[in-house]
Design a protein around this motif. Structure first.
Motif, PDB file in Angstrom:
ATOM      1  N   GLU A   1      -0.840  11.471  -6.563  1.00 41.83           N
ATOM      2  CA  GLU A   1      -1.846  10.509  -5.931  1.00 41.83           C
ATOM      3  C   GLU A   1      -3.100  10.202  -6.803  1.00 41.83           C
ATOM      4  N   ARG A   2      -2.923  10.467  -8.208  1.00 35.90           N
ATOM      5  CA  ARG A   2      -3.608  10.146  -9.470  1.00 35.90           C
ATOM      6  C   ARG A   2      -3.399   8.450  -9.882  1.00 35.90           C
ATOM      7  N   VAL A   3      -2.146   8.026  -9.658  1.00 35.73           N
ATOM      8  CA  VAL A   3      -1.573   6.796  -9.844  1.00 35.73           C
ATOM      9  C   VAL A   3      -1.636   5.972  -8.773  1.00 35.73           C
ATOM     10  N   SER A   4      -1.956   4.651  -9.102  1.00 35.35           N
ATOM     11  CA  SER A   4      -1.914   3.550  -7.966  1.00 35.35           C
ATOM     12  C   SER A   4      -0.948   2.421  -8.616  1.00 35.35           C
TER      13      SER A   4
ATOM     14  N   VAL B   1      -6.934  -1.541  -8.130  1.00 38.68           N
ATOM     15  CA  VAL B   1      -6.951  -2.060  -6.852  1.00 38.68           C
ATOM     16  C   VAL B   1      -6.292  -0.610  -6.097  1.00 38.68           C
ATOM     17  N   THR B   2      -7.200  -0.017  -5.161  1.00 39.54           N
ATOM     18  CA  THR B   2      -6.764   1.120  -4.582  1.00 39.54           C
ATOM     19  C   THR B   2      -5.573   0.607  -3.267  1.00 39.54           C
TER      20      THR B   2
END
Length: 249
Positions: free
Chosen positions: A216-219, A224-225
């Motif tokens: 969940e550290r990577v988008s 942009v979330t």
């Protein structure tokens, strides 16, 4: 009495199937929903067409943002219309504006001619045009079948007054279809306030993805979330409740 029509804005072939299960009469297949809808892939079009028996329109929009298109973007749209035809679409959805906020009749006519016998909807580019009543007459003259609009407000319920005036001015010459913010809780009241007979909604709900391991550290959206481990899909029960609500109008 004319039976109201529910069109579902479907973000995938799976959403198209759910829309049909809920009783929708038609889907508008889109990608890029957070951008307001962009053209889906040819593979998604074909998969959706094979999966459903109801009518399927495809949005023809090469990018998010405004509706002032370059010649290269128009060429992309023409090719995407051909792809939609080849995939078995019943209609296409597009809209081009000039820099001054008026309807680009030349560009829209070119795309309309490419669509041939397919049904054509002028999308929510209408909501950012300068003069809605002038635009209405131009879109009718171009031969479009319907206009998708939120009444130039953030949502269709907020724009209901203008939508009602457009329905009255159109006088059956073109379908005025409210969309954006339409759901099972407000569609009946919107029908009463506007006199519209077709309604556009997403009726989606959030579904958790199947990934067990999650970084969940990577988008994938960079800065942009975005939600990486869930997705939105059309809920057939929400579609069905919307149709039931319209039966009492």
């Amino acid at each position: 009495m004319v039976r109201p029509v529910i069109e579902v804005c479907a973000n995938s072939a799976a959403s198209c199937v759910a829309a049909e299960q809920g009783g929708a009469a038609r889907v508008e297949l889109c990608a890029g929903i957070p951008e307001g809808g962009t053209t889906p892939s040819y593979g998604e079009m074909v998969t959706a067409r094979r999966a459903i028996g109801i009518r399927m329109n495809v949005i023809i929009r090469p990018r998010g943002g405004d509706f002032l298109y370059t010649p290269a973007e128009i060429q992309t749209m023409l090719l995407d219309i051909e792809a939609a035809k080849a995939a078995g679409a019943d209609g296409v959805v597009f809209g081009c504006l000039k820099a001054d906020g008026t309807i680009d009749a030349e560009r829209n006519r070119e795309l309309k001619q490419a669509a041939g016998s397919l049904s054509t909807t002028f999308h929510r580019a209408f909501d950012v045009c300068r003069d809605p009543f002038e635009a209405l007459e131009q879109i009718i003259a171009l031969g479009f079948d319907r206009i998708l609009t939120s009444g130039q407000e953030a949502t269709a319920p907020q724009g209901a007054e203008l939508i009602a005036r457009l329905v009255e001015r159109a006088a059956g010459r073109i379908v005025i279809m409210p969309g954006c913010g339409v759901n099972e809780n407000n569609v009946a009241e919107l029908a009463r306030r506007t006199g519209a007979q077709e309604f556009h909604m997403s009726a989606r709900h959030r579904v958790e993805g199947g990934m067990e391991y999650r970084n969940e550290r990577v988008s994938m959206g960079g800065t942009v979330t975005v939600e990486e481990f869930a997705r939105d899909i059309t809920d057939p029960e929400r579609v069905a409740r919307s149709i039931e609500a319209l039966r009492h109008v």
